[in-house]
Structures are given as C-alpha cells and as structure tokens.
Design a protein around this motif. Structure first.
Motif, short mmCIF file in Angstrom:
data_model
loop_
_atom_site.label_atom_id
_atom_site.label_comp_id
_atom_site.label_asym_id
_atom_site.label_seq_id
_atom_site.Cartn_x
_atom_site.Cartn_y
_atom_site.Cartn_z
N PRO A 1 0.81 -1.22 0.00
CA PRO A 1 0.00 0.00 0.00
C PRO A 1 0.84 1.27 0.00
CG PRO A 1 -0.89 -1.57 1.56
CD PRO A 1 0.44 -2.11 1.13
N MET A 2 2.00 1.24 0.63
CA MET A 2 2.84 2.43 0.66
C MET A 2 3.25 2.86 -0.75
SD MET A 2 6.54 2.87 2.53
CE MET A 2 7.61 4.26 2.16
N PHE A 3 3.54 1.89 -1.61
CA PHE A 3 3.96 2.21 -2.97
C PHE A 3 2.78 2.38 -3.92
CE2 PHE A 3 7.82 0.21 -1.25
CZ PHE A 3 8.78 1.13 -1.64
N VAL A 4 1.71 1.63 -3.68
CA VAL A 4 0.61 1.63 -4.64
C VAL A 4 -0.23 2.91 -4.56
CG1 VAL A 4 -1.33 0.61 -3.35
CG2 VAL A 4 -0.94 -0.06 -5.73
N VAL A 5 -0.04 3.72 -3.51
CA VAL A 5 -0.80 4.97 -3.42
C VAL A 5 -0.26 6.04 -4.36
CG1 VAL A 5 -1.51 4.59 -1.03
CG2 VAL A 5 0.61 5.83 -1.49
N ALA A 6 0.92 5.83 -4.94
CA ALA A 6 1.54 6.86 -5.78
C ALA A 6 0.63 7.31 -6.92
CB ALA A 6 2.89 6.37 -6.31
N PRO A 7 0.05 6.39 -7.72
CA PRO A 7 -0.81 6.86 -8.81
C PRO A 7 -2.08 7.56 -8.34
CG PRO A 7 -0.91 4.47 -8.63
CD PRO A 7 0.21 4.92 -7.75
N GLY B 1 3.80 7.34 1.91
CA GLY B 1 3.92 7.06 0.48
C GLY B 1 3.36 8.20 -0.37
N MET B 2 2.22 8.75 0.05
CA MET B 2 1.66 9.88 -0.68
C MET B 2 2.59 11.09 -0.65
SD MET B 2 -2.35 9.81 0.45
CE MET B 2 -3.44 8.46 0.00
N ALA B 3 3.15 11.35 0.53
CA ALA B 3 4.05 12.50 0.67
C ALA B 3 5.30 12.32 -0.19
CB ALA B 3 4.43 12.69 2.14
N LEU B 4 5.88 11.12 -0.17
CA LEU B 4 7.09 10.87 -0.96
C LEU B 4 6.80 10.96 -2.45
CD1 LEU B 4 8.72 7.92 1.02
CD2 LEU B 4 9.45 10.31 0.95
N ALA B 5 5.63 10.47 -2.88
CA ALA B 5 5.27 10.56 -4.29
C ALA B 5 5.13 12.02 -4.71
CB ALA B 5 3.97 9.80 -4.55
N GLY B 6 4.48 12.82 -3.86
CA GLY B 6 4.34 14.24 -4.17
C GLY B 6 5.68 14.94 -4.22
N LEU B 7 6.58 14.59 -3.28
CA LEU B 7 7.91 15.20 -3.25
C LEU B 7 8.69 14.84 -4.51
CD1 LEU B 7 10.10 16.78 -1.73
CD2 LEU B 7 10.76 14.61 -0.63
N ALA B 8 8.65 13.56 -4.89
CA ALA B 8 9.38 13.13 -6.09
C ALA B 8 8.84 13.81 -7.35
CB ALA B 8 9.28 11.61 -6.23
N ALA B 9 7.52 14.05 -7.37
CA ALA B 9 6.92 14.69 -8.55
C ALA B 9 7.32 16.15 -8.69
CB ALA B 9 5.40 14.56 -8.48
N GLU B 10 7.92 16.73 -7.65
CA GLU B 10 8.45 18.09 -7.77
C GLU B 10 9.72 18.12 -8.62
OE1 GLU B 10 7.35 21.04 -6.55
OE2 GLU B 10 5.50 20.09 -5.86
N PHE B 11 10.39 16.97 -8.75
CA PHE B 11 11.67 16.93 -9.45
C PHE B 11 11.64 16.06 -10.72
CE2 PHE B 11 12.43 17.53 -4.91
CZ PHE B 11 13.19 18.69 -4.91
N PHE B 12 10.68 15.15 -10.82
CA PHE B 12 10.62 14.25 -11.97
C PHE B 12 9.21 14.26 -12.55
CE2 PHE B 12 13.73 12.54 -8.94
CZ PHE B 12 14.87 12.47 -9.75
N PRO B 13 9.06 13.90 -13.84
CA PRO B 13 7.73 13.80 -14.43
C PRO B 13 6.87 12.80 -13.66
CG PRO B 13 9.41 13.75 -16.14
CD PRO B 13 10.13 13.65 -14.82
N VAL B 14 5.58 13.05 -13.62
CA VAL B 14 4.67 12.21 -12.83
C VAL B 14 4.71 10.76 -13.29
CG1 VAL B 14 2.25 11.81 -12.25
CG2 VAL B 14 3.15 14.13 -12.27
N HIS B 15 4.72 10.53 -14.61
CA HIS B 15 4.68 9.15 -15.08
C HIS B 15 5.93 8.38 -14.66
CE1 HIS B 15 7.03 11.07 -18.30
NE2 HIS B 15 7.47 9.86 -18.62
#
Length: 460
Positions: free
Chosen positions: A275-281, A401-415
């Motif tokens: 669940p920690m990883f699957v929340v990214a999308p 997981g949500m917070a990390l996904a949002g943070l990563a999307a600040e530096f890399f494309p969402v896909h």
C-alpha cells in the motif's frame, strides 16, 4: 498476560491457555461462530454466505458500514467547512491529511486498550467519542483550530477501534476461514464506501450546509454504537491488567513484542509495503491527468480504477478459491502486485493507465491469505495490540507514500514517479518475500513438503 521480555527471534510468542479450547456452552447458539470449514484441497470454502449466518457479524458489518459512511461524509463536509471559513486551500487539504497523521500516535500509545478492556466496551466507547467530537464540530462557535484538533482526536481513536474490532472478529468467527472471509467483507465495504461515500457526500452538500452534513454523521456514529452494544456479546478482556503496568506501558510493551518478533514483523511489513507504494498513482492522479491533457471525467476514471480492481479481485478470491489456494497465492501476488505500475513509464493514455490501476488493485487480494498467517502467528492475549499496530502502520505508511510521491513529482515527471514506485516497490517486496519464507514455522514446512504443496502455505 504477554511477557515483558522480547521473544526469541523467529520463535513463537506465548499463548494464553485459558482462552483456548471449546466454545462457551452458556453462549446463545445464534451468537456462536460456526466451526471453521475443513480445508479440502481444490474445493472453495463455504464462502461469504456462511459469514453472514453469524448474527454477531451482521451487527458488526452494519455498524462498520454506518461508521464508514459517517467518516467519509464528515471528512468531505469538514473540508468544505474549513475552506468556507478560511478561504485557504492549505488548511482545507490539511483537514484530509489529519485523517492519517495521528494514526501512528493513537496506534502506539493507546494500543493497550484493545487487550486491557472488553472489546464491546472499547468499540462502543470509541463510537461515542467520535460522535461527541463530531457534535462539537457542528457548533457554530467552534474555531478552525478546534475543528482540526477534533479531527485529530477522531483519527487517533480510529486505530484502537479498528484493531479491537479485528481482534474481536476472531472471537466472533473463530480463527479459521470464517475470520478471513469476514475481514475480507469489511475491506470490500471500506473500498466501496470510498467510492459511494464521496458521491453521497457530494449530493448531500448540494442540499444541506456542511454543518448539516456533519450533523448527520453524528447519527451514524450513534447508530453504530447501538448496533455494537445490542448485537454483540460482552466478552472478557484478553488481559487482566493486574500486572500493575500503566496503559501506556502495556501499549509500548505490546508494540515492542510485536515488532521484535521476526515472523510477525515480516508479516506486518508485507501488509504495509505494497500500500505504501501503490498509493503513488492515486496521490498523483490529478497531476498525471494534467500531464497527459485529459479532463475531470478521465480523472474520475483514474481515481476509481484501483478500488474497482481491488473489490473485484477480493470478491473472486474469497468466493471462488479454497483456503489452501488463497494461501498459495499470497507471496506471488504480493511480489508481482506493483509491476503493473511500471506501465506508467511509457506515459500511457487514460485507458491503459486505468487497466494498470485495475491490475494493481487486483494484486491486493493477497491480503486474504495473509490475514490467516497473521492470526496464526500472533498469540491471543496480544492480538488486540498487534492488530492496532497493524492498522496504525498501514495508514501511516500510506500517508508517507503519498508525501514521498508528491515530493518526487516536484523533481521528476509524474509518469516516471509512478513507474519508479512500481519498480522500487517490487524490488523491496522480493527481499521481503524471501524473509517471510525464511520465517515460516518449521512444522508447517515439514507438513507442506510432505503434501507436495508450497512450503509457506497455511492450512487455512
């Protein structure tokens, strides 16, 4: 009472012999949990119908549905109310975030409540506390800071309620297949409530004010408390509390016992990591829709795809597969469940992205078999605290997981972020699956090798 010292690594925690044995003959027949069905290779269990045959479970199920709808509608209405009062998108979003952040605190500091007091009393009290908090939210004079504080309190109570209910299900349904299917039904309701609750909440807010919608949720919590009080039997606490320890001490000691046991720790991580990883999308659904240039209708499809896959797969797994088969697929599904997210690396359109999300949701069906492994690994006198820790960790790591996904999307494309979550998560799970295999009880390995089955299969 559980021991104050940590158990040997990979060993078995002590079980309370006083709680083992045959059902209480004084218990009314209608409230007794039927004996778990025999695990016949190749044949499905009696299915969800057998679970609903238990009167107490029907009360728990109805209460769960009411409280869930109350939580979802109140979250939506409270978010709108905070925005109306402040015109602040940050505070409005923070209202949602506060639904997850206090889980870790409540699940760690108050976990001892689940074993120290009778389950029915804990469940009813939690519902009444939530009803009281929501009732104060309705008062016109409640400031925004008060609204957020009350939201935190409701969230801190939630892991205690959920962990206590999970442990109580083993008393109501037994520790076999009926418990597994009962847990499955509650998860299905949770997923469905997320889909239906926001729709109902949206319609409700079209005809009543946010405070009016919140008022309705007070009634749902009170009805849930009444159902649990009237529809379930009053059973004694799992521990006596006579050891002289404080509630906080018992809670922390229980968390140490649970996390210090190698087998239980591995199973907890198997609950938590996917669940920690699957929340990214889901966390990045709106940015991804913007990235590929689609509208709000497509965004709604992306948000619904994963719950639909999860509900469909869980229904099929619970109704069509035998306990033994469900156990066999735990590790393969857990290891491969995040791979569909890698498809995001090709920047798919809405249809292919939705397919990937449905498949990722379907991978969560591994939890049905994992529930049985967890019940077998945790001793009865520690079960309430273990399941409270399970709930707290699950919600907390999803928030992380949500917070990390949002943070990563600040530096890399969402896909790329979503695809990376699928790839990194799969690598982590391959390591974890190997650990789960290593910690399988020796007696189970001997039995399953003899039977020619997968060595980590449970008997259901």
């Amino acid at each position: 009472m559980p021991r104050d010292t940590e158990p040997p690594t990979g060993g078995h925690l002590p079980r309370d012999p006083e709680r083992a044995g045959s059902p209480d003959p004084s218990e009314p027949p209608a409230l007794r949990a039927p004996a778990a069905p025999a695990d016949v290779p190749g044949k499905p269990s009696r299915g969800y119908r057998a679970v609903f045959a238990v009167v107490e479970f029907r009360a728990v199920f109805a209460a769960h549905l009411l409280s869930l709808l109350g939580v979802v509608v109140s979250e939506l209405a409270l978010t709108v109310l905070v925005y109306d009062l402040t015109d602040s998108p940050l505070l409005s979003a923070l209202t949602f975030a506060l639904g997850m952040l206090p889980y870790l605190v409540g699940g760690t500091l108050f976990a001892g409540i689940a074993d120290r007091y009778p389950a029915r009393r804990v469940l009813v009290t939690c519902d009444l506390i939530c009803a009281a908090c929501v009732a104060v939210m309705v008062l016109p004079g409640t400031p925004v800071a008060g609204l957020l504080l009350l939201r935190c309190l409701v969230a801190a109570v939630s892991p205690v309620f959920t962990g206590t209910r999970m442990a109580a299900l083993t008393d109501i349904l037994g520790e076999g297949d009926l418990f597994v299917l009962g847990r499955s039904l509650l998860r299905i309701v949770s997923q469905s409530a997320l889909l239906a609750g926001f729709g109902v909440g949206g319609l409700l807010l079209a005809v009543v004010s946010p405070r009016g919608a919140i008022t309705i949720t007070v009634v749902t919590f009170l009805c849930s408390a009444a159902l649990l009080r009237i529809g379930t039997r009053d059973r004694p606490a799992r521990t006596t509390g006579k050891g002289g320890g404080t509630l906080l001490g018992e809670s922390l000691a229980g968390a140490r016992l649970v996390l210090g046991h190698r087998r239980i720790r591995a199973l907890l991580l198997l609950f938590w990591l996917p669940p920690m990883f699957v929340v990214a999308p889901e966390a990045l659904a709106a940015p991804y829709a913007d990235e590929i240039g689609v509208g709000s209708a497509a965004l709604g499809l992306l948000m619904c795809a994963m719950p639909v896959g999860s509900i469909a797969a869980e229904l099929y797994t619970g109704a069509a597969l035998s306990p033994r088969t469900r156990s066999r697929v735990v590790l393969p599904l857990a290891a491969a469940g995040l791979l569909p997210l890698v498809l995001y690396g090709f920047r798919p359109g809405v249809v292919l992205a939705a397919v990937a999300l449905v498949l990722a949701g379907a991978g969560s069906a591994y939890v049905i078999g994992l529930d049985q492994w967890f019940v077998e690994a945790v001793p009865d006198e520690l079960r309430g605290r273990a399941m409270t820790v399970l709930t707290a960790g699950l919600m907390t790591l999803q928030g992380v997981g949500m917070a990390l996904a949002g943070l990563a999307a600040e530096f890399f494309p969402v896909h790329q972020v979503v695809a990376g979550a699928g790839a990194v998560g799969t690598l982590c799970l391959l390591v974890l699956v190997a650990e789960v295999r290593r910690t399988a009880p020796a007696h189970r390995i001997r039995t399953e090798v003899r039977d020619g089955a997968d060595q980590h299969m449970t008997s259901g």
